[in-house]
Design a protein around this motif. Structure first.
Motif, PDB file in Angstrom:
ATOM      1  N   TYR A 126      -3.187  -2.616  -7.616  1.00 25.44           N
ATOM      2  CA  TYR A 126      -1.993  -1.614  -7.167  1.00 25.44           C
ATOM      3  C   TYR A 126      -1.378  -1.494  -8.353  1.00 25.44           C
ATOM      4  N   ASP A 127      -1.996   0.158  -8.658  1.00 26.14           N
ATOM      5  CA  ASP A 127      -0.980   1.254  -9.496  1.00 26.14           C
ATOM      6  C   ASP A 127      -1.706   0.176 -11.008  1.00 26.14           C
ATOM      7  N   GLN A 181      -1.867  11.969  -1.363  1.00 28.55           N
ATOM      8  CA  GLN A 181      -1.066  11.836  -2.981  1.00 28.55           C
ATOM      9  C   GLN A 181      -1.617  10.021  -3.064  1.00 28.55           C
ATOM     10  N   ARG A 182      -2.682   9.922  -2.491  1.00 30.72           N
ATOM     11  CA  ARG A 182      -3.129   8.266  -3.058  1.00 30.72           C
ATOM     12  C   ARG A 182      -4.985   8.610  -2.581  1.00 30.72           C
ATOM     13  N   THR A 205       2.015   2.223  -3.427  1.00 33.00           N
ATOM     14  CA  THR A 205       0.786   2.216  -4.339  1.00 33.00           C
ATOM     15  C   THR A 205       0.364   3.845  -4.669  1.00 33.00           C
ATOM     16  N   THR A 206      -0.680   4.807  -5.842  1.00 34.81           N
ATOM     17  CA  THR A 206      -0.606   5.578  -5.824  1.00 34.81           C
ATOM     18  C   THR A 206      -2.458   5.291  -5.913  1.00 34.81           C
ATOM     19  N   THR A 231       0.623  -1.514  -0.163  1.00 37.84           N
ATOM     20  CA  THR A 231      -0.232  -0.176   0.301  1.00 37.84           C
ATOM     21  C   THR A 231       0.821   1.097   0.027  1.00 37.84           C
ATOM     22  N   GLU A 232       2.127   1.637   0.413  1.00 35.88           N
ATOM     23  CA  GLU A 232       2.804   2.633   0.500  1.00 35.88           C
ATOM     24  C   GLU A 232       3.149   2.601  -1.063  1.00 35.88           C
ATOM     25  N   ALA A 243      -3.143   5.260   5.502  1.00 33.44           N
ATOM     26  CA  ALA A 243      -2.966   6.056   3.929  1.00 33.44           C
ATOM     27  C   ALA A 243      -4.281   6.363   3.185  1.00 33.44           C
ATOM     28  N   THR A 252     -10.175  11.068  -0.528  1.00 32.38           N
ATOM     29  CA  THR A 252      -8.994   9.982  -1.171  1.00 32.38           C
ATOM     30  C   THR A 252      -9.717   9.131  -1.628  1.00 32.38           C
TER      31      THR A 252
END
Length: 282
Positions: free
Chosen positions: A225-226, A165-166, A108-109, A105-106, A160, A202
């Motif tokens: 994930y992206d 930014q996510r 991934t945007t 997760t960290e 998150a 978000t």
């Protein structure tokens, strides 16, 4: 039904058979050379058993092809990387898997997810997560001693959701709002939390109504994930798919399901209806 994992195991078995026949040995003689039962050679060659690394090293040695040991090991690594045994992952409890999810997760945007019969982990309350972990431990007969650590890891992952930014785009089949994966009072609180997530900048939460017209049925959950990774969980296996074809296929499935979803105030009402049903029966 033949799965992608089974297809990969069959392909590895065919390679093992090729090495044996090139060595001019029949199955019986090859098994004797290895000190194995003939049935083990047969199972490995027919993709009915996953070899261990020492099995592959011994096979290459017996076939007189030490030079292919690295190739065989690489094939097994590829199989294990893409298709991970859930039993093996949970052998040491639930916390390691949650920490792995935290790392992904960290990195991934944009995270897109579909869930059919449960609330996504990123949106779960501690009580709901605890109930899910406990039920999973009982079903898989794996340790439950680290469930509290796993719950804390899942809650850390949820931080998150508040990072600008996510983006998180979640789709839920309406049935997930009624499936009692936890006691009714916990489910009612979980739905209250879910309703509070509607409208977050978000988080885009879509509910696929029972009566929605579908281009694609929501047959199972998956996470994108992206554009680098798709994770799909079956009963026994977690698939990590990073090839372009698989990612494109799951993106199309997500897009088609998103067309059938409702958002905003309509989603809020559907969650509220399910909350009222849980509270009425609790």
């Amino acid at each position: 039904m033949t799965t992608d994992y089974q297809s990969g195991r069959i392909a590895l078995g065919a390679r093992l058979r090729e090495l044996r026949t090139e060595a001019g040995l029949n199955g019986k003689d090859f098994a004797e050379l290895l000190g194995w039962q003939r049935s083990k050679v047969s199972r490995l060659e027919n993709g009915k058993q996953t070899p261990r690394r020492d099995d592959l090293a011994a096979w290459a040695e017996a076939a007189g092809r030490r030079d292919v040991a690295t190739e065989l090991d690489g094939r097994l690594t590829g199989l294990e990387t893409r298709y991970r045994s859930l039993r093996r992952q949970y052998a040491n409890g639930h916390r390691p898997r949650q920490e792995q999810g935290l790392v992904e997760t960290e990195q991934t945007t944009l995270l897109r997810a579909v869930e059919v019969v449960r609330i996504p982990g990123l949106l779960q309350t501690p009580e709901y997560a605890r109930a899910v972990f406990a039920a999973n431990a009982a079903f898989r007969d794996v340790p439950s001693t680290d469930i509290e650590d796993a719950v804390r890891a899942r809650m850390r992952r949820q931080q998150a959701l508040y990072e600008p930014q996510r983006q998180f785009r979640m789709l839920l089949w309406e049935g997930a709002l009624y499936a009692l994966n936890a006691p009714r009072e916990i489910m009612a609180s979980q739905l209250d939390r879910l309703r509070s997530m509607v409208g977050m900048d978000t988080v885009e939460l879509g509910i696929i109504p029972f009566a929605a017209e579908l281009r694609r049925s929501p047959s199972h959950g998956f996470w994108i994930y992206d554009r680098r990774l798709v994770i799909v969980e079956t009963l026994s296996t977690e698939m990590w798919l990073d090839d372009e074809e698989s990612i494109a296929l799951y993106e199309r499935a997500w897009d088609w399901l998103a067309e059938s979803a409702v958002y905003g105030e309509v989603a809020h009402r559907l969650i509220g209806r399910a909350t009222a049903a849980a509270q009425k029966l609790s």
